[in-house]
Write a protein that holds these residues in place. Structure first.
Motif, PDB file in Angstrom:
ATOM      1  N   ALA A   7       0.770  -1.079   0.161  1.00  0.00           N
ATOM      2  CA  ALA A   7      -0.137   0.007  -0.110  1.00  0.00           C
ATOM      3  C   ALA A   7       0.888   1.304  -0.083  1.00  0.00           C
ATOM      4  O   ALA A   7       0.513   2.338  -0.341  1.00  0.00           O
ATOM      5  N   SER A   8       2.059   1.236   0.488  1.00  0.00           N
ATOM      6  CA  SER A   8       2.820   2.337   0.603  1.00  0.00           C
ATOM      7  C   SER A   8       3.726   2.615  -0.628  1.00  0.00           C
ATOM      8  O   SER A   8       4.529   3.642  -0.821  1.00  0.00           O
ATOM      9  N   GLY A   9       3.803   1.712  -1.780  1.00  0.00           N
ATOM     10  CA  GLY A   9       4.517   2.081  -2.937  1.00  0.00           C
ATOM     11  C   GLY A   9       3.645   2.812  -3.804  1.00  0.00           C
ATOM     12  O   GLY A   9       2.581   3.328  -3.511  1.00  0.00           O
ATOM     13  N   PHE A  10       4.133   3.194  -5.063  1.00  0.00           N
ATOM     14  CA  PHE A  10       3.689   3.896  -5.907  1.00  0.00           C
ATOM     15  C   PHE A  10       2.251   3.720  -6.096  1.00  0.00           C
ATOM     16  O   PHE A  10       1.243   4.252  -6.070  1.00  0.00           O
ATOM     17  N   MET A  11       2.117   2.373  -6.856  1.00  0.00           N
ATOM     18  CA  MET A  11       0.899   1.873  -7.409  1.00  0.00           C
ATOM     19  C   MET A  11      -0.212   1.508  -6.095  1.00  0.00           C
ATOM     20  O   MET A  11      -1.496   1.836  -6.290  1.00  0.00           O
ATOM     21  N   GLY A  12       0.574   0.996  -4.924  1.00  0.00           N
ATOM     22  CA  GLY A  12      -0.376   0.726  -3.825  1.00  0.00           C
ATOM     23  C   GLY A  12      -0.974   2.117  -3.328  1.00  0.00           C
ATOM     24  O   GLY A  12      -2.080   1.942  -2.827  1.00  0.00           O
ATOM     25  N   GLU A  13      -0.384   3.192  -3.214  1.00  0.00           N
ATOM     26  CA  GLU A  13      -0.903   4.265  -2.661  1.00  0.00           C
ATOM     27  C   GLU A  13      -1.802   4.779  -3.537  1.00  0.00           C
ATOM     28  O   GLU A  13      -2.911   5.338  -2.987  1.00  0.00           O
ATOM     29  N   VAL A 158       6.739   6.003 -16.345  1.00  0.00           N
ATOM     30  CA  VAL A 158       6.814   4.856 -15.723  1.00  0.00           C
ATOM     31  C   VAL A 158       7.192   4.753 -14.326  1.00  0.00           C
ATOM     32  O   VAL A 158       8.256   5.442 -13.970  1.00  0.00           O
ATOM     33  N   SER A 159       6.541   3.813 -13.441  1.00  0.00           N
ATOM     34  CA  SER A 159       7.180   3.686 -12.191  1.00  0.00           C
ATOM     35  C   SER A 159       8.273   2.749 -12.026  1.00  0.00           C
ATOM     36  O   SER A 159       8.573   2.307 -13.086  1.00  0.00           O
ATOM     37  N   GLN A 160       9.061   2.903 -10.865  1.00  0.00           N
ATOM     38  CA  GLN A 160      10.253   1.938 -10.819  1.00  0.00           C
ATOM     39  C   GLN A 160       9.885   0.571 -10.820  1.00  0.00           C
ATOM     40  O   GLN A 160      10.614  -0.155 -11.256  1.00  0.00           O
ATOM     41  N   GLY A 161       8.884   0.179 -10.212  1.00  0.00           N
ATOM     42  CA  GLY A 161       8.213  -1.199 -10.372  1.00  0.00           C
ATOM     43  C   GLY A 161       8.041  -1.754 -11.837  1.00  0.00           C
ATOM     44  O   GLY A 161       8.738  -2.791 -12.071  1.00  0.00           O
ATOM     45  N   THR A 162       7.547  -1.109 -12.459  1.00  0.00           N
ATOM     46  CA  THR A 162       7.232  -1.278 -14.022  1.00  0.00           C
ATOM     47  C   THR A 162       8.692  -1.342 -14.553  1.00  0.00           C
ATOM     48  O   THR A 162       8.977  -2.411 -15.273  1.00  0.00           O
ATOM     49  N   ALA A 163       9.487  -0.380 -14.423  1.00  0.00           N
ATOM     50  CA  ALA A 163      10.735  -0.420 -14.843  1.00  0.00           C
ATOM     51  C   ALA A 163      11.599  -1.810 -14.728  1.00  0.00           C
ATOM     52  O   ALA A 163      12.209  -2.375 -15.476  1.00  0.00           O
TER      53      ALA A 163
END
Length: 348
Positions: A7-13, A158-163
């Motif tokens: 939840a505290s990641g970019f997508m989760g937030e 693009v987010s870090q997770g996607t990259a």
């Protein structure tokens, strides 16, 4: 009640804020107490802290919840343990994975999930809810379709997770769907000109897209191609991987790319989110040459993912779930997304 992991990641937030806006009953979860507590206090939501390698803590955190959303990427690291925790707790599992490997991992647990009465549904974000919806829509129009082409274009950051997920894919190769089977192919081994509504654009074959698994499960169409409009630096890497994979997959090059990803921001800015857009193109054809095609338009990909994930969770809470590995359009139908803001479909 829904438990949102990551939840505290970019997508989760983004999902947490959309859930709070819609007053979806949700608990924030992840590994970092401080960031979860801060977000929970701001949104008025409870939180739980547990590590993925702690099954007892996971079971305790999942207690009292009916749905788990995994928003913690990269999913090749988080999907397997969270699928196991959901099965052990008897909780319906949703995640935002969009790659072939993650979907095959869920498929491998199908029989156990059926026995436990648990639904495993990866891909409730932009990868693959919108594309799966287009695939099922076209298949209903042309039930004897033998070939399916899915392509998309996104505008936004693009987010870090996607990259990190893309770099992982480059290092491990990809697949295509032929005669119902997955066969190894390099990235960008084909390209096509696709009209996403503003004239032709060059899209590269994307051999990691989970549509190669989900669309086949949803429709049974034996030959499936997946394409994406790729930003130039990444497109160059994909083409290079096709002709010189040893270089792109070397430890030195992967390390350099990972350092560049770590140096970028968490994800797109608020302005980029607001200005972005997505278009999905789908085309189905049967052996007699009959063809149907459609486009699906939506908001920026991360905003689309947040909205579609919350919609999926709400539908599951309302009783729309079936045990085993399932795809979004298989369970929710091809029209479920059309009620979201800015989402529309056109038959070509």
């Amino acid at each position: 009640m829904v438990l949102l992991y990551g939840a505290s990641g970019f997508m989760g937030e983004l999902i947490a804020r959309e859930a709070a806006r819609q007053k979806l009953p949700i608990t924030l979860a992840g590994r970092t107490e401080s960031s979860l507590a801060a977000l929970g206090a701001e949104l008025g939501l409870p939180h739980r802290v547990f590590a993925l390698d702690n099954p007892d803590a996971a079971r305790q955190a999942l207690g009292g919840h009916q749905v788990l959303i995994n928003a913690s990427g990269p999913f090749h690291l988080t999907a397997a343990p969270l699928l196991r925790h959901a099965l052990n707790a008897g909780v319906q599992s949703l995640d935002l994975a969009g790659e072939v490997e993650d979907f095959r991992a869920a498929q491998a647990l199908d029989l156990e999930a059926v026995a436990r009465g648990v639904m495993l549904m990866p891909g409730v974000g932009f990868g693959v809810f919108p594309t799966d919806s287009v695939a099922v829509y076209l298949h209903r129009l042309l039930p004897d379709a033998a070939r399916l082409t899915l392509a998309f274009e996104t505008q936004g950051g693009v987010s870090q997770g996607t990259a990190q997920t893309v770099l992982y894919g480059l290092a491990h190769g990809g697949v295509a769907r032929r005669k119902g089977a997955l066969i190894p192919v390099p990235a960008a081994w084909k390209r096509r000109q696709t009209d996403f509504g503003a004239g032709p654009r060059t899209a590269l074959f994307n051999p990691w897209r989970a549509d190669l698994v989900s669309a086949y499960a949803s429709t049974g169409i034996p030959d499936i191609d997946t394409y994406s409009v790729i930003p130039q630096p990444l497109a160059t890497l994909m083409r290079l991987d096709a002709v010189w994979p040893a270089l792109v997959r070397s430890r030195a090059v992967q390390g350099l790319l990972q350092r560049q990803v770590a140096a970028q921001g968490r994800g797109p800015s608020a302005a980029e989110l607001a200005a972005g857009r997505t278009v999905v193109y789908g085309e189905a054809q049967n052996r007699e040459g009959q063809r149907v095609a459609a486009r699906l338009f939506g908001p920026e990909a991360y905003l689309f993912s947040a909205q579609s994930a919350v919609l999926a969770a709400r539908l599951v809470l309302d009783g729309q779930h079936r045990p085993g590995y399932r795809t979004p359009a298989e369970v929710f139908g091809p029209d479920a997304l059309l009620g979201l803001p800015g989402v529309r479909r056109e038959l070509l």
